[in-house]
Motif scaffolding. Structure first.
Motif, PDB file in Angstrom:
ATOM      1  N   GLY A  52       0.805  -1.212   0.000  1.00  0.00           N
ATOM      2  CA  GLY A  52       0.000   0.000   0.000  1.00  0.00           C
ATOM      3  C   GLY A  52       0.836   1.258   0.000  1.00  0.00           C
ATOM      4  O   GLY A  52       0.576   2.210  -0.759  1.00  0.00           O
ATOM      5  N   LEU A  53       1.882   1.284   0.844  1.00  0.00           N
ATOM      6  CA  LEU A  53       2.753   2.454   0.913  1.00  0.00           C
ATOM      7  C   LEU A  53       3.496   2.662  -0.406  1.00  0.00           C
ATOM      8  O   LEU A  53       3.583   3.791  -0.914  1.00  0.00           O
ATOM      9  N   ARG A  54       4.023   1.592  -0.967  1.00  0.00           N
ATOM     10  CA  ARG A  54       4.780   1.722  -2.222  1.00  0.00           C
ATOM     11  C   ARG A  54       3.869   2.215  -3.352  1.00  0.00           C
ATOM     12  O   ARG A  54       4.266   3.067  -4.147  1.00  0.00           O
ATOM     13  N   ALA A  55       2.657   1.685  -3.398  1.00  0.00           N
ATOM     14  CA  ALA A  55       1.720   2.124  -4.438  1.00  0.00           C
ATOM     15  C   ALA A  55       1.372   3.596  -4.270  1.00  0.00           C
ATOM     16  O   ALA A  55       1.302   4.347  -5.251  1.00  0.00           O
ATOM     17  N   ALA A  56       1.172   4.032  -3.016  1.00  0.00           N
ATOM     18  CA  ALA A  56       0.844   5.432  -2.759  1.00  0.00           C
ATOM     19  C   ALA A  56       1.998   6.344  -3.155  1.00  0.00           C
ATOM     20  O   ALA A  56       1.796   7.411  -3.754  1.00  0.00           O
ATOM     21  N   GLU A  57       3.219   5.928  -2.828  1.00  0.00           N
ATOM     22  CA  GLU A  57       4.376   6.769  -3.134  1.00  0.00           C
ATOM     23  C   GLU A  57       4.735   6.740  -4.618  1.00  0.00           C
ATOM     24  O   GLU A  57       5.538   7.542  -5.079  1.00  0.00           O
ATOM     25  N   ARG A  58       4.101   5.829  -5.359  1.00  0.00           N
ATOM     26  CA  ARG A  58       4.275   5.787  -6.813  1.00  0.00           C
ATOM     27  C   ARG A  58       3.087   6.420  -7.529  1.00  0.00           C
ATOM     28  O   ARG A  58       2.980   6.320  -8.756  1.00  0.00           O
ATOM     29  N   GLY A  59       2.185   7.055  -6.748  1.00  0.00           N
ATOM     30  CA  GLY A  59       1.155   7.865  -7.376  1.00  0.00           C
ATOM     31  C   GLY A  59      -0.276   7.382  -7.244  1.00  0.00           C
ATOM     32  O   GLY A  59      -1.199   8.050  -7.705  1.00  0.00           O
ATOM     33  N   ARG A  60      -0.499   6.228  -6.591  1.00  0.00           N
ATOM     34  CA  ARG A  60      -1.865   5.726  -6.461  1.00  0.00           C
ATOM     35  C   ARG A  60      -2.521   6.262  -5.184  1.00  0.00           C
ATOM     36  O   ARG A  60      -1.843   6.557  -4.206  1.00  0.00           O
ATOM     37  N   LYS A  61      -3.838   6.372  -5.201  1.00  0.00           N
ATOM     38  CA  LYS A  61      -4.596   6.690  -4.005  1.00  0.00           C
ATOM     39  C   LYS A  61      -5.066   5.368  -3.429  1.00  0.00           C
ATOM     40  O   LYS A  61      -5.903   4.679  -4.017  1.00  0.00           O
ATOM     41  N   VAL A  62      -4.557   5.000  -2.261  1.00  0.00           N
ATOM     42  CA  VAL A  62      -4.656   3.634  -1.757  1.00  0.00           C
ATOM     43  C   VAL A  62      -5.331   3.596  -0.390  1.00  0.00           C
ATOM     44  O   VAL A  62      -5.118   4.484   0.443  1.00  0.00           O
ATOM     45  N   VAL A  63      -6.125   2.549  -0.152  1.00  0.00           N
ATOM     46  CA  VAL A  63      -6.604   2.240   1.189  1.00  0.00           C
ATOM     47  C   VAL A  63      -6.220   0.797   1.494  1.00  0.00           C
ATOM     48  O   VAL A  63      -6.389  -0.091   0.657  1.00  0.00           O
ATOM     49  N   VAL A  64      -5.665   0.573   2.680  1.00  0.00           N
ATOM     50  CA  VAL A  64      -5.310  -0.774   3.136  1.00  0.00           C
ATOM     51  C   VAL A  64      -6.353  -1.196   4.170  1.00  0.00           C
ATOM     52  O   VAL A  64      -6.552  -0.510   5.178  1.00  0.00           O
ATOM     53  N   SER A  76       2.946   0.151  12.517  1.00  0.00           N
ATOM     54  CA  SER A  76       3.942   0.345  11.462  1.00  0.00           C
ATOM     55  C   SER A  76       3.667   1.602  10.654  1.00  0.00           C
ATOM     56  O   SER A  76       4.571   2.152  10.028  1.00  0.00           O
ATOM     57  N   MET A  77       2.415   2.064  10.672  1.00  0.00           N
ATOM     58  CA  MET A  77       2.063   3.265   9.919  1.00  0.00           C
ATOM     59  C   MET A  77       2.045   4.515  10.791  1.00  0.00           C
ATOM     60  O   MET A  77       1.614   5.579  10.357  1.00  0.00           O
ATOM     61  N   GLY A  78       2.481   4.380  12.040  1.00  0.00           N
ATOM     62  CA  GLY A  78       2.547   5.530  12.914  1.00  0.00           C
ATOM     63  C   GLY A  78       1.197   5.993  13.418  1.00  0.00           C
ATOM     64  O   GLY A  78       1.057   7.148  13.849  1.00  0.00           O
ATOM     65  N   LEU A  79       0.182   5.125  13.378  1.00  0.00           N
ATOM     66  CA  LEU A  79      -1.146   5.468  13.867  1.00  0.00           C
ATOM     67  C   LEU A  79      -1.352   4.862  15.248  1.00  0.00           C
ATOM     68  O   LEU A  79      -0.872   3.765  15.530  1.00  0.00           O
ATOM     69  N   THR A  80      -2.072   5.578  16.107  1.00  0.00           N
ATOM     70  CA  THR A  80      -2.327   5.049  17.447  1.00  0.00           C
ATOM     71  C   THR A  80      -3.348   3.929  17.413  1.00  0.00           C
ATOM     72  O   THR A  80      -3.326   3.036  18.251  1.00  0.00           O
ATOM     73  N   VAL A  89      -2.703   8.161   6.377  1.00  0.00           N
ATOM     74  CA  VAL A  89      -1.389   7.875   6.948  1.00  0.00           C
ATOM     75  C   VAL A  89      -0.457   9.018   6.569  1.00  0.00           C
ATOM     76  O   VAL A  89      -0.165   9.229   5.384  1.00  0.00           O
ATOM     77  N   LYS A  90       0.003   9.753   7.566  1.00  0.00           N
ATOM     78  CA  LYS A  90       0.898  10.878   7.314  1.00  0.00           C
ATOM     79  C   LYS A  90       2.331  10.379   7.157  1.00  0.00           C
ATOM     80  O   LYS A  90       2.740   9.423   7.804  1.00  0.00           O
ATOM     81  N   GLY A  91       3.074  11.048   6.308  1.00  0.00           N
ATOM     82  CA  GLY A  91       4.470  10.677   6.123  1.00  0.00           C
ATOM     83  C   GLY A  91       4.746   9.946   4.837  1.00  0.00           C
ATOM     84  O   GLY A  91       5.904   9.699   4.503  1.00  0.00           O
ATOM     85  N   ALA A  92       3.688   9.590   4.099  1.00  0.00           N
ATOM     86  CA  ALA A  92       3.900   8.940   2.813  1.00  0.00           C
ATOM     87  C   ALA A  92       4.400   9.977   1.818  1.00  0.00           C
ATOM     88  O   ALA A  92       3.816  11.055   1.675  1.00  0.00           O
ATOM     89  N   ASP A  93       5.496   9.669   1.129  1.00  0.00           N
ATOM     90  CA  ASP A  93       6.080  10.590   0.151  1.00  0.00           C
ATOM     91  C   ASP A  93       5.432  10.368  -1.211  1.00  0.00           C
ATOM     92  O   ASP A  93       4.761   9.376  -1.444  1.00  0.00           O
ATOM     93  N   GLY A  94       5.689  11.306  -2.120  1.00  0.00           N
ATOM     94  CA  GLY A  94       5.228  11.111  -3.482  1.00  0.00           C
ATOM     95  C   GLY A  94       3.851  11.688  -3.730  1.00  0.00           C
ATOM     96  O   GLY A  94       3.211  12.252  -2.847  1.00  0.00           O
TER      97      GLY A  94
END
Length: 402
Positions: A52-64, A76-80, A89-94
């Motif tokens: 999910g993270l890789r797809a988002a950082e490559r330009g997709r709008k993703v929900v896991v 792992s995603m920094g969420l409580t 999820v904050k911190g995803a680049d791209g």
């Protein structure tokens, strides 16, 4: 899977099977759903999050979407926490965006009732004791609600890609059976008997049925308990108009899983039992004509000195141990011998993993494989997920080199 050292030595490519190109899969705009399945403890949750993270950082709008109640995905995603509502999820680049959520079985069931029943009837259903038991943990409810939630997410059409993390072990494919199980339950003899009076019109018909139903419900009351039977009848009466909608939506989602745009990834460790379970998933997906994209072989061991065989390392360790007793540098030679023995053990593990992987590949030569290295620490943040994603995205010839 673990994070430290993920950017180091890369695992071997499969000898008999082609390489799985995960980047090509997630970059394809036609790919709308990726389902990660496999036995427990093989890293499905981390794999789903990394994809999910890789797809988002490559330009997709993703929900896991995770169905596993463990909190690893949120951590792992920094969420409580994760709940039934997608959270950014904050911190995803791209250029893309990543959201994550965890299935809340009861809340999803409540949402279905509220959406598909009149307000007064919905209120009666939600207050019904049998419904409360059913929605909280009746066998098969989680799988059916997973189908409902996936169908809801796809119908909203807010995301380019939905990544689904399934429950552990063989139950991960139980959601494929949800429509037929629901149909069998609703069409079962007991259900038909309990709903018969409500479906037959006319007083004479009711009088005729009530005599027989009195005998039947009296017997069922002894089995279930009078109050439970009353609760069941009340629940069925209130939800009767919804049954067709349940089945119809589940069937639509089942067809969605078979349609172009859906891809299943089987996740396994390079161990005999885990690959046996992976073989079960592959066979089941093939039998149901579900689109299998390939196998993610997780936690594969590697070494920076593949040319030093286990035999040579053990021989060198023995020589050092013998010489150590005759020299002044005993500590240094004993340390070197210990490291050589550790290397020999690693090479033996790699040999077992290679043979196990190759047996699977020989039986399923058409299943593409990508390998992810065994890492040194737990994945607990986005950097760890990125490291896993980089390995998933590594492609190249399946030449079997070390």
């Amino acid at each position: 899977m673990t994070a430290a050292g993920a950017r180091g030595a890369q695992p071997r490519k499969a000898r008999s099977a082609s390489a799985l190109d995960v980047d090509a899969l997630i970059d394809d705009p036609g790919t709308r759903i990726v389902v990660c399945c496999g036995s427990g403890g093989v890293g499905k949750t981390t794999t789903a999050a990394a994809i999910g993270l890789r797809a988002a950082e490559r330009g997709r709008k993703v929900v896991v979407l995770t169905i596993d109640p463990a909190r690893r995905l949120a951590q792992s995603m920094g969420l409580t926490e994760l709940d039934n509502t997608p959270r950014v999820v904050k911190g995803a680049d791209g250029p893309g965006e990543l959201q994550a959520m965890m299935l809340d079985m009861k809340r999803t069931f409540d949402e279905v009732v509220l959406a598909h029943a009149e307000p007064e009837r919905a209120k009666a259903i939600l207050a019904n004791p049998f419904y409360q038991s059913l929605s909280a943990g009746f066998a098969g409810t989680q799988e059916y609600m997973a189908m409902e939630k996936l169908g809801q997410l796809r119908a909203e059409d807010r995301w380019d890609l939905i990544v689904v993390d399934t429950p552990p072990s063989r139950s991960a494919l139980d959601f494929l059976d949800a429509p037929s199980r629901l149909g069998s339950f609703l069409d079962g003899k007991v259900i038909r008997l309990l709903t018969a009076p409500a479906k037959v019109g006319g007083r004479s018909a009711m009088k005729f049925l009530n005599v027989g139903m009195g005998l039947i419900t009296g017997t069922l009351g002894k089995i279930f308990g009078a109050q439970l039977l009353t609760d069941i009848q009340t629940f069925i009466s209130a939800t009767d108009s919804m049954f067709g909608g349940f089945r119809e939506r589940a069937d639509r989602t089942y067809q969605l899983l078979k349609a172009p745009g859906t891809a299943f990834l089987v996740v396994a460790a390079p161990e005999r039992d885990a690959l046996r379970e992976a073989a079960y998933f592959v066979d089941r997906l093939a039998a149901d004509e579900m689109p299998l994209a390939g196998l993610v072989l997780n936690r594969v061991h590697s070494t920076g000195a593949p040319q030093l065989t286990a035999e040579r390392a053990l021989a060198a360790a023995e020589a050092l141990e013998e010489n150590g007793s005759q020299t002044s540098s005993v500590a240094a030679e004993m340390l070197a011998a210990g490291l050589l023995r550790l290397h020999a053990e690693r090479m033996q593990v790699m040999g077992r993993e290679r043979r196990t992987r190759d047996r699977f590949a020989s039986v399923y030569p058409d299943v593409p494989i990508v390998e992810v290295a065994a890492l040194a620490g737990d994945v607990h943040d986005l950097d760890g997920l990125r490291a896993i994603g980089e390995q998933l995205g590594v492609t190249g010839p399946a030449d079997g080199t070390d």
